[in-house]
Design a protein around this motif. Structure first.
Motif, PDB file in Angstrom:
ATOM      1  N   TYR A   4      37.254  43.276  41.583  1.00  0.00           N
ATOM      2  CA  TYR A   4      38.439  43.646  40.808  1.00  0.00           C
ATOM      3  C   TYR A   4      39.626  42.845  41.333  1.00  0.00           C
ATOM      4  O   TYR A   4      39.560  42.247  42.405  1.00  0.00           O
ATOM      5  N   TYR A   5      40.680  42.827  40.542  1.00  0.00           N
ATOM      6  CA  TYR A   5      41.890  42.116  40.963  1.00  0.00           C
ATOM      7  C   TYR A   5      42.990  43.115  41.290  1.00  0.00           C
ATOM      8  O   TYR A   5      43.160  44.119  40.595  1.00  0.00           O
ATOM      9  N   THR A   6      43.723  42.839  42.361  1.00  0.00           N
ATOM     10  CA  THR A   6      44.871  43.669  42.719  1.00  0.00           C
ATOM     11  C   THR A   6      45.974  42.760  43.248  1.00  0.00           C
ATOM     12  O   THR A   6      45.828  41.534  43.252  1.00  0.00           O
ATOM     13  N   LEU A   7      47.086  43.362  43.649  1.00  0.00           N
ATOM     14  CA  LEU A   7      48.208  42.571  44.160  1.00  0.00           C
ATOM     15  C   LEU A   7      47.968  42.254  45.635  1.00  0.00           C
ATOM     16  O   LEU A   7      47.495  43.099  46.382  1.00  0.00           O
ATOM     17  N   GLU A   8      48.322  41.047  46.026  1.00  0.00           N
ATOM     18  CA  GLU A   8      48.089  40.654  47.415  1.00  0.00           C
ATOM     19  C   GLU A   8      49.098  41.304  48.349  1.00  0.00           C
ATOM     20  O   GLU A   8      48.769  41.753  49.432  1.00  0.00           O
ATOM     21  N   PRO A 127      51.060  37.101  44.385  1.00  0.00           N
ATOM     22  CA  PRO A 127      49.762  36.540  43.989  1.00  0.00           C
ATOM     23  C   PRO A 127      48.736  37.648  43.780  1.00  0.00           C
ATOM     24  O   PRO A 127      48.820  38.695  44.413  1.00  0.00           O
ATOM     25  N   LEU A 128      47.793  37.401  42.878  1.00  0.00           N
ATOM     26  CA  LEU A 128      46.699  38.357  42.681  1.00  0.00           C
ATOM     27  C   LEU A 128      45.585  38.003  43.658  1.00  0.00           C
ATOM     28  O   LEU A 128      45.403  36.842  44.012  1.00  0.00           O
ATOM     29  N   THR A 129      44.865  39.008  44.093  1.00  0.00           N
ATOM     30  CA  THR A 129      43.755  38.771  45.015  1.00  0.00           C
ATOM     31  C   THR A 129      42.504  39.460  44.476  1.00  0.00           C
ATOM     32  O   THR A 129      42.595  40.535  43.871  1.00  0.00           O
ATOM     33  N   GLN A 130      41.358  38.809  44.656  1.00  0.00           N
ATOM     34  CA  GLN A 130      40.098  39.374  44.178  1.00  0.00           C
ATOM     35  C   GLN A 130      39.451  40.151  45.314  1.00  0.00           C
ATOM     36  O   GLN A 130      39.332  39.646  46.419  1.00  0.00           O
TER      37      GLN A 130
END
Length: 199
Positions: A4-8, A127-130
């Motif tokens: 999933y993607y979330t905020l870094e 940035p988005l982080t996986q």
């Protein structure tokens, strides 16, 4: 779904309209408690603000979310903020928008635009982080197995959520979904170890 993607990290953006200032704080969260703690900090930081509107989404099923207009007209703040989180396709993420009133009423369309815009700005700044989707398991084992257990945990990139190491140990781990079967097989190969799925 294995990732999933979330905020870094946390980001702060500002938007002004007719004297009102909107400050959007976008940040990653792991639970509703994380969110409540950060919201309280922001309320303490901005005690003179007129509103602390917010939205968050947690988890993989899409069912755990909340939005609040905090005294603004219904649907003019929380929903537009949540809409921005969803448009980025992120989860385990929250945005709190702190509003300082500037004396001029913006009307519902003006408010929707302001909350949507500042939330969008904040999301552009972080940035988005996986991250891997984790399945939680509780392990019970004799202390003599600790090294073997830790080798499996490291090998499959599991996260240790809780660890009570005594003569008899209890450990709560998050196993990445993509390696769930192989990891559980390795753990179950240790005959005296007990594995329980945790919802």
């Amino acid at each position: 779904m294995t990732h999933y993607y979330t905020l870094e990290k946390e980001a702060l953006a500002e938007f002004r309209d007719r004297g009102s200032t909107f400050l959007a704080y976008a940040f990653p969260i792991g639970s509703t408690d994380d969110f409540k703690k950060r919201l309280k900090e922001l309320k303490d930081e901005h005690p003179k603000a007129a509103h602390h509107c917010f939205a968050y989404r947690i988890g993989m099923d899409g069912n755990s979310f909340r939005s609040s207009d905090d005294g603004e007209p219904s649907g003019s703040a929380g929903k537009p903020i949540l809409g921005q989180i969803d448009s980025k396709g992120v989860t385990n993420a929250a945005i709190v928008v702190v509003r300082y009133f500037g004396g001029t009423l913006l009307g519902v369309p003006g408010l929707i635009n302001a909350y949507k815009t500042v939330a969008s700005y904040a999301l552009q700044l972080t940035p988005l982080t996986q991250k891997p989707v984790l399945a939680n398991y509780e392990l019970h084992f004799d202390y003599t197995l600790m090294n073997d257990v830790m080798m499996v945990v490291k090998r499959f990139g599991c996260s240790v959520i809780e660890n009570e190491a005594q003569l008899f140990c209890r450990m709560l781990i998050g196993v990445p979904k993509k390696d769930e079967d192989s990891c559980l097989q390795k753990l179950r190969d240790m005959h005296t170890l007990e594995v329980r799925g945790v919802k």
